[in-house]
Design a protein around this motif. Sequence first.
Motif, PDB file in Angstrom:
ATOM      1  N   ARG A   1     123.784  27.296  37.033  1.00 18.02           N
ATOM      2  CA  ARG A   1     122.927  26.654  36.065  1.00 18.02           C
ATOM      3  C   ARG A   1     123.240  25.163  35.959  1.00 18.02           C
ATOM      4  O   ARG A   1     124.403  24.761  35.996  1.00 18.02           O
ATOM      5  CB  ARG A   1     123.152  27.299  34.694  1.00 18.02           C
ATOM      6  CG  ARG A   1     122.006  27.196  33.750  1.00 18.02           C
ATOM      7  CD  ARG A   1     121.781  28.507  32.977  1.00 18.02           C
ATOM      8  NE  ARG A   1     123.059  29.056  32.528  1.00 18.02           N
ATOM      9  CZ  ARG A   1     123.525  28.898  31.283  1.00 18.02           C
ATOM     10  NH1 ARG A   1     122.849  28.236  30.402  1.00 18.02           N
ATOM     11  NH2 ARG A   1     124.661  29.430  30.940  1.00 18.02           N
TER      12      ARG A   1
ATOM     13  N   THR B   1     122.282  22.105  33.338  1.00 20.22           N
ATOM     14  CA  THR B   1     121.601  21.769  32.083  1.00 20.22           C
ATOM     15  C   THR B   1     121.645  20.263  31.884  1.00 20.22           C
ATOM     16  O   THR B   1     122.498  19.572  32.445  1.00 20.22           O
ATOM     17  CB  THR B   1     122.274  22.450  30.878  1.00 20.22           C
ATOM     18  OG1 THR B   1     123.654  22.073  30.872  1.00 20.22           O
ATOM     19  CG2 THR B   1     122.172  23.963  30.972  1.00 20.22           C
TER      20      THR B   1
ATOM     21  N   ASN C   1     118.325  23.633  29.228  1.00 24.96           N
ATOM     22  CA  ASN C   1     117.895  23.967  30.579  1.00 24.96           C
ATOM     23  C   ASN C   1     116.861  22.962  31.054  1.00 24.96           C
ATOM     24  O   ASN C   1     116.035  22.491  30.285  1.00 24.96           O
ATOM     25  CB  ASN C   1     117.280  25.369  30.606  1.00 24.96           C
ATOM     26  CG  ASN C   1     118.364  26.415  30.584  1.00 24.96           C
ATOM     27  OD1 ASN C   1     119.533  26.108  30.795  1.00 24.96           O
ATOM     28  ND2 ASN C   1     117.967  27.655  30.322  1.00 24.96           N
TER      29      ASN C   1
ATOM     30  N   ASP D   1     130.346  29.096  31.649  1.00 24.14           N
ATOM     31  CA  ASP D   1     129.585  29.394  30.442  1.00 24.14           C
ATOM     32  C   ASP D   1     129.280  30.889  30.408  1.00 24.14           C
ATOM     33  O   ASP D   1     129.266  31.559  31.434  1.00 24.14           O
ATOM     34  CB  ASP D   1     128.278  28.600  30.456  1.00 24.14           C
ATOM     35  CG  ASP D   1     127.672  28.507  29.058  1.00 24.14           C
ATOM     36  OD1 ASP D   1     128.360  28.894  28.086  1.00 24.14           O
ATOM     37  OD2 ASP D   1     126.526  28.050  28.950  1.00 24.14           O
TER      38      ASP D   1
ATOM     39  N   THR E   1     128.679  26.404  35.329  1.00 25.84           N
ATOM     40  CA  THR E   1     127.561  25.612  34.838  1.00 25.84           C
ATOM     41  C   THR E   1     127.892  24.124  34.960  1.00 25.84           C
ATOM     42  O   THR E   1     129.035  23.727  34.764  1.00 25.84           O
ATOM     43  CB  THR E   1     127.283  25.955  33.362  1.00 25.84           C
ATOM     44  OG1 THR E   1     127.021  27.343  33.282  1.00 25.84           O
ATOM     45  CG2 THR E   1     126.106  25.188  32.804  1.00 25.84           C
TER      46      THR E   1
ATOM     47  N   ASN F   1     126.669  20.558  33.364  1.00 28.52           N
ATOM     48  CA  ASN F   1     125.833  19.909  32.353  1.00 28.52           C
ATOM     49  C   ASN F   1     125.794  18.408  32.634  1.00 28.52           C
ATOM     50  O   ASN F   1     126.817  17.788  32.910  1.00 28.52           O
ATOM     51  CB  ASN F   1     126.374  20.158  30.948  1.00 28.52           C
ATOM     52  CG  ASN F   1     125.509  19.478  29.888  1.00 28.52           C
ATOM     53  OD1 ASN F   1     124.289  19.589  29.919  1.00 28.52           O
ATOM     54  ND2 ASN F   1     126.145  18.760  28.977  1.00 28.52           N
TER      55      ASN F   1
END
Lengths: 945, 232
Positions: free
Chosen positions: A177, A179, A184, A210, A228, A230
Amino acid sequence: MKNLFLLAVLCLLTAALYAQSPPPARFTLQGRAVDTAAAPLAESTVMLLNPKDSSLVNFTRANTTGAFAFKNIKTGTYTLKISFVGFIPYNQLIKPTGEAVMDLGALKMKPITKELFEVVVKTAKAPLTIKGDTIEYNASSFKVPPGSTVEDLLRKLPGVQVDQDGNIKAQGQDVKRVTVDGKNFFGNDPKQATKNLQAEAITKVQVFNDKTEQAKLTGIDDGKKEKTVNLELKEEFKKGGFGKVTAAAGPASNNVSARAEAKGSYNKFNAKHQFSLVGLGNNTNQQGLSRDDYQDFRGSNAYNANQNADFGFSGNYFYFSDSGDEGLGIPVSGRQGVGFSNNAAAGANYNYDTKQKKVSGSYYYNQTRIDLNARRNRDNTLPQDQYKTDETSNQINFNGNHRASLRYEKEIDSLNTLVFINNSRYGVGNAQLFRKQLLTRSNGAITDNESVNNSEQKQFAMSNSLIYRHKMRSKKGRSFAASATYEVNTNDATLNLDSRNTYTGPISAGNRLPDIHQDQRNDIIRSEYKASLQYVEPFAKRYTWETFFNFSLRNDEVDHDVFNRGDSRYIRNDTLSLYYKNNYVYNRLGSSVRYSYKGLNISAGLAGQRFTLNGEFAPDQTAATFQNINRVFTTVIPNVGLNYSMKNNRYLGAGYNVNVQIPTSRDLQPVINNSNPLFINQGNPDLLPQLGHNLNAYFNYFNPGNFINAYISLYGTKFVNQIVYSQNTDPQTLVTVIKPENFSGGQNLGSYIGFGFPLKKTKATLDLNGGFNLGNNPSRINGVINDTKVRGYNLGARLSLTPVEWLTFYGNANVNVTNNEFSINPNRNQSFTNNNFSGELTLKLPHEFYINSNLNYRVNRNEQLNFDLRIPIWNASVYHILGKAKRAEIRLTAIDMLNRNVSVSLNRGVNYTQSETIETLARYFTIGFTYNMRGVQAKMRRDGY
Amino acid sequence: MAQKTEGVVTYVRKEQWLKIINRLPFLSQEQKDRESQTWKNWAEKDKGIKMKMAFSPNESLYTYFSDEPEEGGYSWRKSEYYIYRNFEKEKKTDIIEMLGKTYIIDDSLNAPVWKIGNQIKEVAGYICMKAETEDPIKKQKITAWFAQDIPVPAGPERVNSLPGLILELDVNDGDMVIEATNVTFKPVTPDDLKLPKTKGKKINDKVYDAVIQQNIAESMTAHRNPFWTVRY
């Protein structure tokens, strides 16, 4: 307020409660910092923090065995934090157990992976944030080329791999992921974010484990973690666009036709680029951009350092400028013009700024059509006679100028800088002038001259400079600079001149003037090549030695052809036609030494300069014989300066320098300009450069504590070979010939002094100033040397009232007295008084309504001439700022409500007194609308932040 | 390791005056943008001013690096600024020229409440930890980076009392940054830590805070930048 009070009471109560409870038991906390292999971490830093806000309560150092102890600490909950270079900071929550000594035993600290520590912390100097198992990188520490995507940035991060398809792995695990600011980004495909976002927009990259989406949704932690990434967006990723448009119009009233004005601008910028457009049009005499408009238009290129290609003594202009030409820079003016003018302007500007490279280009066009109706009355005195001149004229002038500029600055490396500057202008102009002059002699004989001038001109001017600066590696402060400049000016003009004379009264044949019907052509080319060198050597700790050399070659060429027209003849006028060319060579070598220490700077220097003028002229370029001009002029000029900034904002300065001013091309060329047949201007090829010996001193004081300021300044100049305009009037025809000449002995001395202080701090300030100027200037009037002595005195006061946010008032009073004395004609000595009083009031009313009103009262008096002019100009506007966002404004404006505006001036020379009246735009009213994307702010106070 | 407690740090202090202007509440967005867009290249050229601090385990003295002229050979006067700390006696003496006067501030150390974070970074070759506090008078967020392995509670400007030597100080997210460029360990002499003899108005922290507070309040009323006249 009430809440605050309650809070205070609560606090007191709590404090009281605490005070009543028994004194808390104290305990000792001890432990030992070791690494994963149980080796002691000697001298590690051990801190006790308040777990609520991480505030530091106490700290100590471990000993050589890694052991530490906090003795006698208050019972309570703490966070124990241990830090050691190369290890992840150790955190442990300490809860009181009730024991007197709490031994934590060996506390194992984990090392930061070598790669992260060496690469991120040491090499990239990037702050590495550790939050549990989150590792945060500072994006700006990893350099990627402009335009790179986040994917390119991630490739640079240690511990992160991106494969060819854009799949990301962090610390060996797949990143599921990505972000942005915790949210998202375009669904769940991590590649979307990394391929689409610009790296420039990112400030931080965080990599962490996460909870899965599933766990987040259900709230049940399934223990599974997803890698994840970010991306945190830059808060001040500076990017913006703003625009402003203002339009106002008003109806025709009392002989003034309808008035309108419009102005618009648009800017777009980010960290590197600035782009702007500006446009204006009006018939309200607003001829240029205001200073604020100019700054908005030119952005980072509005004011540049590193512009001067002429090295050496500053304030010593080896600078040529012909008066009358418009400059190369974009005209900036806040003043209202006289007469009636229609104005239009438009431009575009682009700046590109990075640390290494700065590029700027601009184009600006402006045009003005001005209609001037003037009346001039003159009383003239001749040695044997006197006469009056009454002149009425109407002229319509049009001028349009295209300006382009280019500036390129490159920091090649930390030692070498290159700057290229180009400024160009192409202008076209035409003028129609109708003029009637009546010359009335004491015996009643009148010459009535009527002339019509139609002229056109095309001008081109360009200046190119290349400046190279080099800092020497061998010694700090040692530097070298070189520059080259090429300037060119061309002016092609035509003039159709028709002048007729009629006579009344006792006119003799010798008093008569010929009628003139001429076509004139005047083509000028002026080129200038300049080069400068400079070398700076810091030869001792506080001493700098500067040496410079300047070279300039100016080449002037003028082709002035005059043809007589009339009775089907068209013949060349060989008296007035002239072909002239010259080379003006200038060399200057100079050197100066400066001592600088603790705010004291003293410099002294000397330069030798040599001017060589070689020229020739004849009635025509095809002429068989030319008259030659060969002149050499050598001079040595000293330069001494002192600047001293002292304790508590006191500054002292003094200087002596010699200003050398080279005659302008126009003053040198022996062209006879008869565009006004009664006032003929003629150049003088024998002119020498003018030297001005300048002496000045100043003292300033400012106290920011009580807002008191004071200044005093004294300046004086003594001229050698001053270029002055002598005049000679033919006693019979009354034609005056004006010609520049060198005269020594002119001088002036002046001073100004000021004192400002608050009457009431931040609410009312009074500034007082005064000054004097004493001068005498010699010139030749009808063959006799006259010394004009001018003595001027002025006093002024300014009151600024800013008592509340909704009211401001500024008041000004200025009183000026000038006395003129003429050595050859003491009975014409006289005294002028020019006083000015003004006030400006701005009021903020409820509901975003504002009122601004200003009154200016001008008094011009001359007792000897019974001249007493009092003109009050009263303007007012009411405006309302609209909307919640305050982006729009509607405004009613009344200009010159008393309808008194007229341009009247009175001046007096040694043998004449002249009053001049020019019809000027007076009372009009407009209603206007402004829209400003950044919001409209009412201007309550004058600037000065 | 004991030798790592005495020496001299050199710093570079740099103010981003355009960022500071952007915080003035009385300016319109148009005026702020105009200033930023016009002067950004000038602000970028500002190299900052060099400072130095002599420190020992118990004392420190922070002031300008030198009175010698800047590169280019011109000397601007620097307002007097000497910050002396005695950690053993918990005392401080500051000599600060501001608002048209020279003040001598004598008081006890009065350490601020520091919050210790989890960030580490390298400054001038030393691994530093992050600590944050707030200036209650100037309403500034102060971020200090202190060395993990130089156990001296000294720091630049009027900021100190951390478990390690402060090598970087950041006020209001980059409005003003003081960064160490070099740390030299050597025995310091009493002369290195001696305040010059200066006449001035003797005050304590409370009065100092009141003077600053008054200047900020008055400047805001008068629509002037308070930090033209006092240090940011």
